[in-house]
Scaffold this active site. Sequence first.
Site, mmCIF file in Angstrom:
data_model
loop_
_atom_site.group_PDB
_atom_site.id
_atom_site.type_symbol
_atom_site.label_atom_id
_atom_site.label_comp_id
_atom_site.label_asym_id
_atom_site.label_seq_id
_atom_site.Cartn_x
_atom_site.Cartn_y
_atom_site.Cartn_z
ATOM 1 N N THR A 105 0.833 -1.195 0.000
ATOM 2 C CA THR A 105 0.000 0.000 0.000
ATOM 3 C C THR A 105 0.869 1.248 0.000
ATOM 4 O OG1 THR A 105 -1.786 1.170 1.167
ATOM 5 C CG2 THR A 105 -0.239 -0.075 2.508
ATOM 6 N N VAL B 74 -3.394 2.307 -4.224
ATOM 7 C CA VAL B 74 -2.889 3.599 -4.677
ATOM 8 C C VAL B 74 -3.783 4.728 -4.176
ATOM 9 C CG1 VAL B 74 -1.689 2.716 -6.705
ATOM 10 C CG2 VAL B 74 -4.117 3.281 -6.877
ATOM 11 N N VAL C 80 -7.910 1.284 -5.459
ATOM 12 C CA VAL C 80 -7.871 2.740 -5.338
ATOM 13 C C VAL C 80 -8.303 3.175 -3.949
ATOM 14 C CG1 VAL C 80 -8.645 4.929 -6.314
ATOM 15 C CG2 VAL C 80 -8.395 2.914 -7.798
ATOM 16 N N LYS C 81 -7.445 3.964 -3.298
ATOM 17 C CA LYS C 81 -7.792 4.541 -1.997
ATOM 18 C C LYS C 81 -8.596 5.819 -2.189
ATOM 19 C CE LYS C 81 -3.869 3.097 0.870
ATOM 20 N NZ LYS C 81 -2.757 3.611 1.708
ATOM 21 N N ILE C 82 -9.712 5.919 -1.481
ATOM 22 C CA ILE C 82 -10.526 7.136 -1.463
ATOM 23 C C ILE C 82 -10.691 7.552 -0.003
ATOM 24 C CG2 ILE C 82 -12.830 8.088 -1.898
ATOM 25 C CD1 ILE C 82 -12.966 6.387 -4.409
#
Length: 419
Positions: free
Chosen positions: A70, A134, A164-166
């Site tokens: 990560t 990401v 995808v990191k939000i």
Amino acid sequence: MAFSVQNLTRKEALIADLARDVTHAPERISPPPSDPVLARLTQLGTQLWLDTGILEDAGRLWRREMSALTTNNTLANQVVQTGIMDEVIRAAGRQINEVEPGIPDDDLVMDVAFVVNCHIALRLVKAFDALVSVELHPALGYDIDKTLRYAQRYYAIHPERFIVKIPLTPEGFCAVARARAEGIPINYTLGFSARQNYLATKVSRPNFCNVFLGRLNAVVADNGLGDGKFVGEKATLASQAGIRQLRDADKTIPTRQIAASMRNAEQMLALAGVDVYTIPPKAVDEFNAHGYSSEQIVQRADEQYEVHLLSDAATITVDVLWTIDETFRKFTDSLAARGGTKLTGDDLREADRDFGTKLFSGFTDVEKAEIRKKGKIPETARWQGRASLDDLMTESALQSFIIDQGALDDRIRKLIHQG
């Protein structure tokens, strides 16, 4: 998928090409033989992710039992400040300027930052053939459309390996629901409480939710609210229990709980059986140095840890971190019934006010600047009666990422103007 090749503008097609064109890609790193202690953790149902974007650290620590890495704004900044991405930055800035002359400077910097993040992640994918989580630029945190756009961008680069990191904001809940409707894998990050993740799971259905447990222990200890021991662990286990309850009721829910950014080897023992660990190199080194045996790794997912708080010093309510009460469940049900893809951030704020759940504090720009100045661990007395601890911690985390992203952006800006 919204980002099909046919629909790409000339600039978007260029950015995708630049993002995929990883120079000096590393060779595949073969992991050593199985580690029986780590294997015991995976047998208990825990996925092991390395929390680093630095290839050398990852190569030194990678084991066969690990399945992902990560990155985030802080870790990406650490890589960029080494200078390894300087030529990538100059070339990307120059070429994007050529296809879109007069592009606003901030937009150019953000586009180049996306390219850089992809290069960091793709180097990890190449080296370890692993999933990589990401991170988005924190400036997107309160914009549903831009968040979705960048999630689509990442997904188009490597749909098989990128998660995808939000960031957990009101708009984030809505963007996650839209991204998941498109099949984009999402790690809904910067979570600090069971109730935050319960809402996310039911309304947005991310693949992963987080509790950044080390910071919770620190905020309680540093503010004299208690000794801090097991605060983050208790919140993590309560969050996993809430998510598991929702998964059991609806088998289509994919959400898994991350025990995020573990601080030490003791936490790896204390949370055995949690769905996922993200483990920084320092904690892995400490775990390895202890020389644990596989017999010392036992299931802890249902552990009821006791937390010692000083009631006379409580300037902010701590048990909100692990409590999902009936009012909050009704609040969540009301939003889920409306459909996550149809909601806006203001819808969530209005429902929060109506139910009195006090999840979204609505910090002003002045307050955000004050939080940013304090860093990852806020002074809780300042926010007594103004903000719930979980929301305060999320905002503090987001603001700390803004600082690191600012340093990264400054280097990008300097290099692209040098040509």
